[in-house]
Design a protein around this motif. Structure first.
Motif, PDB file in Angstrom:
ATOM      1  N   PHE A 106       0.827  -1.206   0.000  1.00 11.24           N
ATOM      2  CA  PHE A 106       0.000   0.000   0.000  1.00 11.24           C
ATOM      3  C   PHE A 106       0.864   1.260   0.000  1.00 11.24           C
ATOM      4  N   TRP A 107       1.814   1.344   0.933  1.00 14.48           N
ATOM      5  CA  TRP A 107       2.639   2.546   1.038  1.00 14.48           C
ATOM      6  C   TRP A 107       3.580   2.694  -0.147  1.00 14.48           C
ATOM      7  N   ASN A 108       4.078   1.587  -0.682  1.00 14.90           N
ATOM      8  CA  ASN A 108       4.899   1.680  -1.893  1.00 14.90           C
ATOM      9  C   ASN A 108       4.088   2.298  -3.030  1.00 14.90           C
ATOM     10  N   LYS A 109       2.836   1.878  -3.159  1.00 18.56           N
ATOM     11  CA  LYS A 109       1.976   2.426  -4.215  1.00 18.56           C
ATOM     12  C   LYS A 109       1.716   3.917  -3.983  1.00 18.56           C
ATOM     13  N   VAL A 110       1.452   4.298  -2.750  1.00 23.89           N
ATOM     14  CA  VAL A 110       1.191   5.703  -2.421  1.00 23.89           C
ATOM     15  C   VAL A 110       2.398   6.563  -2.763  1.00 23.89           C
ATOM     16  N   TYR A 111       3.570   6.161  -2.348  1.00 22.15           N
ATOM     17  CA  TYR A 111       4.762   6.998  -2.523  1.00 22.15           C
ATOM     18  C   TYR A 111       5.383   6.905  -3.914  1.00 22.15           C
ATOM     19  N   ASN A 112       5.073   5.869  -4.673  1.00 21.85           N
ATOM     20  CA  ASN A 112       5.615   5.758  -6.025  1.00 21.85           C
ATOM     21  C   ASN A 112       4.910   6.667  -7.018  1.00 21.85           C
ATOM     22  N   SER A 113       3.809   7.243  -6.629  1.00 25.78           N
ATOM     23  CA  SER A 113       3.097   8.191  -7.489  1.00 25.78           C
ATOM     24  C   SER A 113       3.950   9.445  -7.662  1.00 25.78           C
ATOM     25  N   SER A 114       3.792  10.108  -8.787  1.00 19.57           N
ATOM     26  CA  SER A 114       4.533  11.361  -8.990  1.00 19.57           C
ATOM     27  C   SER A 114       3.942  12.492  -8.140  1.00 19.57           C
ATOM     28  N   GLU A 115       2.704  12.348  -7.727  1.00 18.96           N
ATOM     29  CA  GLU A 115       2.050  13.330  -6.867  1.00 18.96           C
ATOM     30  C   GLU A 115       2.456  13.102  -5.415  1.00 18.96           C
ATOM     31  N   TYR A 116       2.337  14.143  -4.609  1.00 19.84           N
ATOM     32  CA  TYR A 116       2.588  14.018  -3.172  1.00 19.84           C
ATOM     33  C   TYR A 116       1.277  13.612  -2.502  1.00 19.84           C
ATOM     34  N   ALA A 117       1.301  12.537  -1.751  1.00 20.42           N
ATOM     35  CA  ALA A 117       0.090  11.951  -1.171  1.00 20.42           C
ATOM     36  C   ALA A 117      -0.683  12.952  -0.314  1.00 20.42           C
ATOM     37  N   TYR A 118       0.019  13.772   0.440  1.00 24.97           N
ATOM     38  CA  TYR A 118      -0.627  14.717   1.353  1.00 24.97           C
ATOM     39  C   TYR A 118      -0.201  16.158   1.085  1.00 24.97           C
TER      40      TYR A 118
END
Length: 81
Positions: free
Chosen positions: A4-16
């Protein structure tokens, strides 16, 4: 959970986003400057804010991509962390 966290942080966007968490900022601004440890810091937005506010400390996250994004925020703000 790791995936889950790998997917969140691998995005080019900033999660928060790149700005500090509102509650974190509110609390930190009321405290006398000192040392700080930010565990599971994610993309570094709170750590960068703390450093800009003259706090000394360390931050870490197990996700390498999250760390890279935090360093990018610091670089954009002229920091050398």
């Amino acid at each position: 959970m790791k995936e889950f966290w790998n997917k969140v942080y691998n995005s080019s966007e900033y999660a928060y986003g790149k700005n500090p968490n509102f509650y974190f900022k509110l609390c930190l601004d009321k405290l006398p400057k000192g040392k700080l440890l930010l565990a599971a810091e994610g993309e570094g937005r709170n750590a960068v804010y703390a450093a800009e506010s003259n706090w000394r400390g360390s931050a870490y996250d197990l996700r390498e991509r999250a760390k890279d994004k935090g360093l990018q925020i610091a670089f954009e703000k002229g920091g050398q962390f």
